[in-house]
Design an enzyme around this catalytic site. Structure first.
Site, PDB file in Angstrom:
ATOM      1  N   CYS A  64       5.744  -0.333   7.683  1.00 21.62           N
ATOM      2  CA  CYS A  64       5.420   0.869   6.918  1.00 21.62           C
ATOM      3  C   CYS A  64       6.660   1.314   6.154  1.00 21.62           C
ATOM      4  O   CYS A  64       7.758   1.353   6.716  1.00 21.62           O
ATOM      5  CB  CYS A  64       4.969   1.987   7.865  1.00 21.62           C
ATOM      6  N   LEU A  65       6.469   1.650   4.901  1.00 19.98           N
ATOM      7  CA  LEU A  65       7.594   2.083   4.071  1.00 19.98           C
ATOM      8  C   LEU A  65       8.219   3.370   4.619  1.00 19.98           C
ATOM      9  O   LEU A  65       9.377   3.659   4.331  1.00 19.98           O
ATOM     10  CB  LEU A  65       7.136   2.294   2.623  1.00 19.98           C
TER      11      LEU A  65
ATOM     12  N   HIS B  96      -2.569   7.346   7.397  1.00 20.12           N
ATOM     13  CA  HIS B  96      -1.610   8.268   6.768  1.00 20.12           C
ATOM     14  C   HIS B  96      -2.300   9.568   6.348  1.00 20.12           C
ATOM     15  O   HIS B  96      -1.706  10.648   6.434  1.00 20.12           O
ATOM     16  CB  HIS B  96      -0.967   7.633   5.532  1.00 20.12           C
TER      17      HIS B  96
ATOM     18  N   GLY C 139       0.844  -1.191   0.000  1.00 17.34           N
ATOM     19  CA  GLY C 139       0.000   0.000   0.000  1.00 17.34           C
ATOM     20  C   GLY C 139       0.877   1.237   0.000  1.00 17.34           C
ATOM     21  O   GLY C 139       2.055   1.170   0.360  1.00 17.34           O
TER      22      GLY C 139
ATOM     23  N   GLN D   4       2.983   9.876   1.559  1.00 12.64           N
ATOM     24  CA  GLN D   4       4.285   9.200   1.673  1.00 12.64           C
ATOM     25  C   GLN D   4       5.235   9.595   0.547  1.00 12.64           C
ATOM     26  O   GLN D   4       6.439   9.378   0.643  1.00 12.64           O
ATOM     27  CB  GLN D   4       4.117   7.674   1.699  1.00 12.64           C
TER      28      GLN D   4
ATOM     29  N   HIS E 108      -4.601   1.203   7.731  1.00 10.14           N
ATOM     30  CA  HIS E 108      -3.226   1.713   7.858  1.00 10.14           C
ATOM     31  C   HIS E 108      -3.023   2.909   6.916  1.00 10.14           C
ATOM     32  O   HIS E 108      -2.479   3.941   7.317  1.00 10.14           O
ATOM     33  CB  HIS E 108      -2.250   0.574   7.530  1.00 10.14           C
ATOM     34  N   GLU E 109      -3.483   2.777   5.675  1.00  7.38           N
ATOM     35  CA  GLU E 109      -3.332   3.866   4.688  1.00  7.38           C
ATOM     36  C   GLU E 109      -4.190   5.068   5.066  1.00  7.38           C
ATOM     37  O   GLU E 109      -3.779   6.227   4.910  1.00  7.38           O
ATOM     38  CB  GLU E 109      -3.701   3.386   3.284  1.00  7.38           C
TER      39      GLU E 109
END
Ligand code: GNR
Ligand code: NI
Length: 179
Positions: free
Chosen positions: A99-100, A145, A46, A51, A141-142
């Site tokens: 998470c990236l 953000h 994702g 991000q 999760h997204e």
């Protein structure tokens, strides 16, 4: 198509609240394509626009991705614009998230198992669906953000502190070894 740099903690932009997408123009289509390319390359399942430094309520997901090793990737690219999530029922599930933007760190987060989601696709068409399993976890999760929230915010102070210390240490080691 272009690979975009992924912001990492403690970049303050990751704490911004993203604003709704209002224009579905070529720039938006290009951004979506670039986000997919960036997510597949990372690799991740994702990616939220913030991000890559764009504070718009837009996220992409492809749960197929990292599982593919060798052979053709069976891609299932999903785009969620201006999403609205409502938990359905009381059931929660615990999942070890990464998470990236918090590279190589993992922690268990408890979230509602099932949600109802409303969103627009890349053409601006409205959708509504009940979602559970990994897609529900990833979507939440997204969605975080878009509000400037990271999965580490859901951990205990102690756990978050340890994880951030480990991140800084590993980042330093990586920088040293690349020179
Ligand atoms: O690639 C990712 N994996 C992942 C694993 C468990 C729960 C959430 C995620 S999302 C993450 C990519 C990312 O940082 N998206 O914002
Ligand atoms: Ni993330």
């Amino acid at each position: 198509m272009a690979l975009l740099p992924i912001l990492e903690v403690p970049d303050p932009r990751l704490r911004e609240k993203s604003t709704p997408v209002e224009v579905f123009d070529d720039n938006l289509q290009r951004l979506i394509d670039d986000m997919f390319e960036t997510m597949y390359k990372a690799p991740g399942i994702g990616l939220a626009a913030i991000q890559v430094g764009v504070a718009k309520r837009l996220l992409v997901i492809d749960l197929q991705q990292p599982e593919e090793e060798g052979g053709e990737a069976k891609r299932n690219p999903l785009v969620f614009i201006n999403p609205e999530l409502t938990p359905e029922g009381e059931e929660k599930r615990l999942y070890t998230e990464g998470c990236l933007s918090v590279p190589d760190q993992y922690g268990e987060v408890r979230r509602p198992t099932t949600i109802h989601a409303k969103w627009l696709d890349r053409d601006g068409k409205a959708h509504g669906e009940r979602i559970d399993g990994m897609l529900a976890t990833c979507l939440q999760h997204e969605m975080d953000h878009l509000e400037g929230i990271l999965f580490i915010d859901h951990l205990s102070r102690l756990k978050r502190g340890m994880l951030m210390k480990k991140l800084v240490k590993e980042r330093k080691l990586r920088e040293e070894s690349s020179y």
